[in-house]
Write a protein that holds these residues in place. Structure first.
Motif, PDB file in Angstrom:
ATOM      1  N   GLU A  85     -12.525   1.914  -3.459  1.00  0.00           N
ATOM      2  CA  GLU A  85     -13.377   1.392  -2.230  1.00  0.00           C
ATOM      3  C   GLU A  85     -13.217  -0.416  -2.067  1.00  0.00           C
ATOM      4  O   GLU A  85     -12.518  -0.253  -1.266  1.00  0.00           O
ATOM      5  CB  GLU A  85     -14.772   1.469  -2.571  1.00  0.00           C
ATOM      6  CG  GLU A  85     -14.780   3.561  -2.196  1.00  0.00           C
ATOM      7  CD  GLU A  85     -14.553   3.743  -0.997  1.00  0.00           C
ATOM      8  OE1 GLU A  85     -14.271   2.929   0.189  1.00  0.00           O
ATOM      9  OE2 GLU A  85     -14.285   4.698  -0.654  1.00  0.00           O
ATOM     10  N   CYS A 116       0.868  -1.070  -0.280  1.00  0.00           N
ATOM     11  CA  CYS A 116       0.237  -0.102  -0.452  1.00  0.00           C
ATOM     12  C   CYS A 116       1.055   1.531   0.016  1.00  0.00           C
ATOM     13  O   CYS A 116       2.287   1.511   0.622  1.00  0.00           O
ATOM     14  CB  CYS A 116      -1.341  -0.125   1.119  1.00  0.00           C
ATOM     15  SG  CYS A 116      -1.704   1.315   1.254  1.00  0.00           S
ATOM     16  N   ARG A 175      -7.403   6.533  -3.704  1.00  0.00           N
ATOM     17  CA  ARG A 175      -7.790   4.988  -3.653  1.00  0.00           C
ATOM     18  C   ARG A 175      -8.828   3.707  -4.037  1.00  0.00           C
ATOM     19  O   ARG A 175     -10.143   4.768  -3.323  1.00  0.00           O
ATOM     20  CB  ARG A 175      -6.706   3.661  -3.263  1.00  0.00           C
ATOM     21  CG  ARG A 175      -5.751   4.130  -2.444  1.00  0.00           C
ATOM     22  CD  ARG A 175      -4.581   3.131  -2.500  1.00  0.00           C
ATOM     23  NE  ARG A 175      -4.713   1.945  -2.950  1.00  0.00           N
ATOM     24  CZ  ARG A 175      -3.512   0.995  -2.268  1.00  0.00           C
ATOM     25  NH1 ARG A 175      -3.027   0.916  -1.594  1.00  0.00           N
ATOM     26  NH2 ARG A 175      -4.341  -0.310  -2.818  1.00  0.00           N
ATOM     27  N   CYS A 204      -6.120  -0.423   1.296  1.00  0.00           N
ATOM     28  CA  CYS A 204      -5.410   0.495   2.427  1.00  0.00           C
ATOM     29  C   CYS A 204      -5.342   0.987   3.945  1.00  0.00           C
ATOM     30  O   CYS A 204      -6.487   1.326   4.388  1.00  0.00           O
ATOM     31  CB  CYS A 204      -6.513   1.681   1.325  1.00  0.00           C
ATOM     32  SG  CYS A 204      -5.389   3.721   1.602  1.00  0.00           S
ATOM     33  N   ARG A 207      -7.976   4.912   9.959  1.00  0.00           N
ATOM     34  CA  ARG A 207      -8.544   6.766   9.857  1.00  0.00           C
ATOM     35  C   ARG A 207     -10.066   6.087  10.281  1.00  0.00           C
ATOM     36  O   ARG A 207     -11.034   6.488  11.197  1.00  0.00           O
ATOM     37  CB  ARG A 207      -9.391   7.361   8.758  1.00  0.00           C
ATOM     38  CG  ARG A 207      -7.750   7.790   8.500  1.00  0.00           C
ATOM     39  CD  ARG A 207      -8.511   8.808   7.469  1.00  0.00           C
ATOM     40  NE  ARG A 207      -8.670   8.156   6.346  1.00  0.00           N
ATOM     41  CZ  ARG A 207      -7.724   7.862   5.195  1.00  0.00           C
ATOM     42  NH1 ARG A 207      -6.531   8.523   5.209  1.00  0.00           N
ATOM     43  NH2 ARG A 207      -8.829   7.421   3.867  1.00  0.00           N
ATOM     44  N   SER A 208     -10.573   4.382  10.448  1.00  0.00           N
ATOM     45  CA  SER A 208     -11.680   3.854   9.914  1.00  0.00           C
ATOM     46  C   SER A 208     -11.558   3.641  12.410  1.00  0.00           C
ATOM     47  O   SER A 208     -12.788   3.050  12.726  1.00  0.00           O
ATOM     48  CB  SER A 208     -12.396   2.501  10.062  1.00  0.00           C
ATOM     49  OG  SER A 208     -10.977   2.034   9.709  1.00  0.00           O
ATOM     50  N   GLU A 242      -5.443  12.977   6.006  1.00  0.00           N
ATOM     51  CA  GLU A 242      -5.906  13.220   4.182  1.00  0.00           C
ATOM     52  C   GLU A 242      -7.014  11.570   3.678  1.00  0.00           C
ATOM     53  O   GLU A 242      -5.458  10.097   3.609  1.00  0.00           O
ATOM     54  CB  GLU A 242      -5.961  14.339   3.323  1.00  0.00           C
ATOM     55  CG  GLU A 242      -5.363  15.642   3.802  1.00  0.00           C
ATOM     56  CD  GLU A 242      -4.819  16.239   2.719  1.00  0.00           C
ATOM     57  OE1 GLU A 242      -4.366  15.674   1.203  1.00  0.00           O
ATOM     58  OE2 GLU A 242      -4.624  17.442   2.983  1.00  0.00           O
ATOM     59  N   GLU A 243      -8.155  11.514   2.178  1.00  0.00           N
ATOM     60  CA  GLU A 243      -8.656  10.661   2.049  1.00  0.00           C
ATOM     61  C   GLU A 243      -6.980  10.080   1.268  1.00  0.00           C
ATOM     62  O   GLU A 243      -6.983  11.545   0.051  1.00  0.00           O
ATOM     63  CB  GLU A 243      -9.743  10.889   1.537  1.00  0.00           C
ATOM     64  CG  GLU A 243     -11.184  10.486   2.643  1.00  0.00           C
ATOM     65  CD  GLU A 243     -10.858   9.129   3.220  1.00  0.00           C
ATOM     66  OE1 GLU A 243     -11.087   8.087   2.078  1.00  0.00           O
ATOM     67  OE2 GLU A 243     -11.607   9.391   4.158  1.00  0.00           O
ATOM     68  N   GLY A 284      -4.139   3.424   5.143  1.00  0.00           N
ATOM     69  CA  GLY A 284      -4.223   4.949   5.330  1.00  0.00           C
ATOM     70  C   GLY A 284      -5.888   5.034   5.707  1.00  0.00           C
ATOM     71  O   GLY A 284      -6.367   5.765   7.105  1.00  0.00           O
ATOM     72  N   ARG A 285      -6.865   4.043   5.318  1.00  0.00           N
ATOM     73  CA  ARG A 285      -8.665   4.320   5.315  1.00  0.00           C
ATOM     74  C   ARG A 285      -8.375   3.227   6.969  1.00  0.00           C
ATOM     75  O   ARG A 285      -9.574   3.602   7.292  1.00  0.00           O
ATOM     76  CB  ARG A 285      -9.487   3.836   3.892  1.00  0.00           C
ATOM     77  CG  ARG A 285     -10.640   3.845   3.936  1.00  0.00           C
ATOM     78  CD  ARG A 285     -11.424   3.344   3.069  1.00  0.00           C
ATOM     79  NE  ARG A 285     -10.558   3.405   1.543  1.00  0.00           N
ATOM     80  CZ  ARG A 285     -10.278   2.868   0.391  1.00  0.00           C
ATOM     81  NH1 ARG A 285     -10.084   1.916   0.822  1.00  0.00           N
ATOM     82  NH2 ARG A 285      -9.186   3.958  -0.519  1.00  0.00           N
ATOM     83  N   MET A 286      -8.179   2.227   6.846  1.00  0.00           N
ATOM     84  CA  MET A 286      -7.943   1.663   8.267  1.00  0.00           C
ATOM     85  C   MET A 286      -8.150   1.833   9.349  1.00  0.00           C
ATOM     86  O   MET A 286      -8.507   1.676  10.375  1.00  0.00           O
ATOM     87  CB  MET A 286      -6.882  -0.145   7.654  1.00  0.00           C
ATOM     88  CG  MET A 286      -7.930  -0.565   6.578  1.00  0.00           C
ATOM     89  SD  MET A 286      -6.668  -2.192   5.912  1.00  0.00           S
ATOM     90  CE  MET A 286      -6.770  -2.986   7.277  1.00  0.00           C
ATOM     91  N   CYS A 327       0.345   4.110   1.320  1.00  0.00           N
ATOM     92  CA  CYS A 327       0.051   5.103   2.727  1.00  0.00           C
ATOM     93  C   CYS A 327       1.685   4.228   3.317  1.00  0.00           C
ATOM     94  O   CYS A 327       1.768   5.477   4.062  1.00  0.00           O
ATOM     95  CB  CYS A 327      -1.438   4.734   3.162  1.00  0.00           C
ATOM     96  SG  CYS A 327      -2.182   4.647   2.133  1.00  0.00           S
TER      97      CYS A 327
END
Length: 625
Positions: free
Chosen positions: A531, A129, A529, A535, A541-542, A525-526, A537-539, A131
């Motif tokens: 959905e 990834c 990538r 990712c 942030r959740s 920031e988002e 970064g997305r994980m 990120c």
């Protein structure tokens, strides 16, 4: 033609078959009896009485655990009787796969946890990834030609940007071409090649003058590779007349403004320094810090010569580290944080907020590659200090900067690292005994206090060997952290203490929205990538916001803080994620990949005939190993 058979007699084949069946049946009965007897012998070991507590400590770095449990009144069982204990603490993480334990027993390692301490495997998981570039230095696995190809590309691009920052780059060399002109050509060629044009080869340096201007004069090949190529090398390097070199006379003029896409700002400096590390070695062994392509390749050749499996990975060195004032001069430092994983599915992680720092025992200098100046594991005096001591050495505002910037970013890096390896670790879970694991994560700090993950250690040092001025303070911290760790693990696995669930943590975050003000996160920031694409970064942030800086819980936790409490994932999802990870790891390795020796000759001794162009890396493979 029909075969005559006498009535009442068996054909020869049938008789032999009957004898074989009879003999096989007899053997089968004997084998069945042996299996039944074996099953009768392997009976579940009864759990010891409630008041009887026993443990086993095996290997080094277990003395502190032994003293804590003995202080509680536990008794130590012989290593030969693993079934007579409630807890087994072993130094070797592979012992978790060899031990035969009961469901009511505890062991301090998960199956396959040694993969996380393997620098090559960790890099492959993280670099799947993009990120990871926010917290993990660029790293390449030099055990195969694809990793070497990516390393050479990165080294040349970094050298080009290094030259563009130098004011003396406009002065032409003996070949008649300036380093600045070569650097601009390199960046332009990379930009053209990355677009996928077949007529633009991947090789960024295409004549001896460009190599000499950017990387220096002389043969850069390792000795064993260049011995049988000496005549070719001499002829290649003897092309000193610019009028005879068609590459130097190319018409397109390089344009400024192109940038190195793999740049990590505080890692790149004036020397283009890299660390070569053996993948499975800890405590600073097998690690060398080098500058210059020729020394790097020479050291790489020595790693390969030590035997199979002793190759190395190349990791970008932090050339702008945080420096601490010491009597011998400004010195670099790094830190170790203790991370406790209670379960991989659901992922449940605690971290101890009190880290300790290691300060190099020699002043930080680029001119000297002395190990004690660049590796904190190499020390001639005790260099481990508590947090408050380092904050006092750095100056005013260090503690506040740590609290609002470094610590929450470090925790995000820990979360991303565990998310990247969760699918592999969850598929290797212990099937019988309960397990937990203490990891030691090493981070370096740059001059902006940004944390960079260096490696993950299984069975970290429990600080029994700590000496010096802060011995009592550090050992008291280690005792408190180990004692509360054991209380937390025992209470979690025997069911006497219950952790809040993922939903409960989300509700808590909704009630306390204002508790996160002024904290800088690693992935603000988002990331652009899809959905469906994993990712990190997305994980991260959740994760529930109340865990951003660690959540202190009542009960047996002590000072340990909860940083991850995720939902339970089904086994099919974990298996699919593991398979997808393996595909991403190997997606860049071409079946036409040449040998390392041939690759080095193509890059450092380019012939007049251009090699076949390779498919350029995609955005997700920019950091692939």
């Amino acid at each position: 033609m029909a075969t005559a058979v006498v009535v009442g007699e068996k054909p020869p084949d049938a008789e032999a078959s009957a004898q074989g069946d009879s003999h096989g049946t007899k053997r089968g009965r004997q084998a069945s009896k042996k299996k039944v007897a074996k099953k009768a012998l392997v009976l579940p070991t009864p759990m010891p009485p409630i008041g009887q507590k026993a443990f086993i400590c095996e290997g080094t770095s277990c003395d502190l655990v032994r003293r804590v449990l003995t202080h509680w009144g536990w008794t130590e069982s012989p290593v030969e009787r693993p079934s007579a204990c409630q807890l087994k603490w072993t130094f070797r993480s592979r012992d978790a796969e060899k031990s035969v334990l009961e469901p009511w027993q505890l062991i301090n390692h998960f199956h396959g946890s040694y993969y996380l301490s393997n620098k090559a495997f960790l890099g492959q998981c993280l670099q799947s990834c993009s990120c990871c570039s926010s917290f993990f230095p660029r790293q390449y696995d030099l055990r195969d030609a694809f990793g070497m190809r990516c390393f050479l590309r990165d080294y040349v691009l970094t050298a080009a940007e290094q030259v563009l920052r130098s004011p003396a780059a406009k002065i032409p060399t003996s070949g008649g071409i300036s380093p600045r002109e070569v650097a601009l050509r390199v960046l332009r060629r990379y930009k053209e090649w990355s677009k996928g044009h077949a007529d633009h080869p991947e090789r960024l340096l295409r004549c001896p003058h460009e190599i000499a201007a950017l990387l220096g004069h002389g043969c850069l090949l390792p000795r064993k590779i260049s011995v049988h190529q000496r005549i070719h090398v001499d002829v290649f390097l003897s092309r000193s007349m610019r009028s005879e070199c068609p590459v130097c006379q190319e018409d397109p003029k390089p344009q400024s403004g192109d940038s190195h896409p793999l740049q990590q700002r505080y890692l790149d400096g004036p020397q283009n320094i890299w660390a070569l590390k053996e993948p499975c070695v800890q405590k600073g062994k097998g690690v060398t810090i080098l500058s210059g392509l020729a020394p790097l390749l020479e050291d790489y050749e020595q790693h390969r010569a030590t035997g199979q499996g002793r190759d190395c990975v190349a990791q970008k060195y932090i050339e702008r580290p945080l420096l601490v004032n010491q009597p011998h001069g400004p010195a670099k430092c790094d830190l170790r944080v203790w991370v406790l994983v209670l379960d991989w599915n659901p992922l449940t992680v605690f971290v101890h907020p009190e880290v300790y720092f290691r300060i190099a025992t020699r002043p930080f200098q680029f001119d000297s590659m002395e190990p004690n100046a660049h590796k904190t594991n190499c020390r001639d005096t005790e260099n481990r200090v508590p947090m408050k001591v380092l904050f006092e050495s750095v100056g005013h505002g260090a503690a506040e900067r740590w609290k609002t910037r470094t610590w929450p970013r470090l925790l995000d890096a820990v979360r991303a690292s565990l998310f990247a390896t969760q699918c592999t670790m969850a598929s290797n879970r212990n099937t019988s005994a309960k397990a937990f694991e203490l990891f030691g994560l090493d981070f370096g700090l740059d001059e902006s206090w940004q944390p960079w993950l260096l490696e993950i250690n299984t069975s970290p040092c429990m600080l029994d060997d700590c000496k010096g001025e802060y011995e009592e303070e550090i050992k008291a911290w280690a005792w408190e952290a180990t004692e509360s760790l054991l209380k937390l693990v025992l209470a979690f696995h025997d069911g006497s203490w219950k952790l809040p669930s993922y939903v409960e943590l989300l509700q808590k975050s909704a009630e306390e929205r204002s508790g996160q003000g002024g904290v800088e996160r690693l992935f603000e920031e988002e990331v652009g990538r899809a959905e469906h694409s994993p990712c990190l970064g997305r994980m991260v942030r959740s994760v529930s916001p109340c865990l951003a800086s660690g959540l202190s819980l009542e009960g047996p936790c002590g000072r340990w803080c909860l940083i991850l409490r995720e939902k339970v994932l089904d086994e099919m999802s974990l298996r699919q994620a593991h398979e997808a990870l393996q595909r991403r790891i190997f997606q860049g390795v071409s079946a036409r990949e040449t040998s390392v020796s041939k690759l080095l000759r193509e890059w450092l001794l380019p012939s007049e005939e251009e090699p076949i162009s390779q498919e350029p890396p995609s955005a997700s493979r920019a950091f692939a190993v």
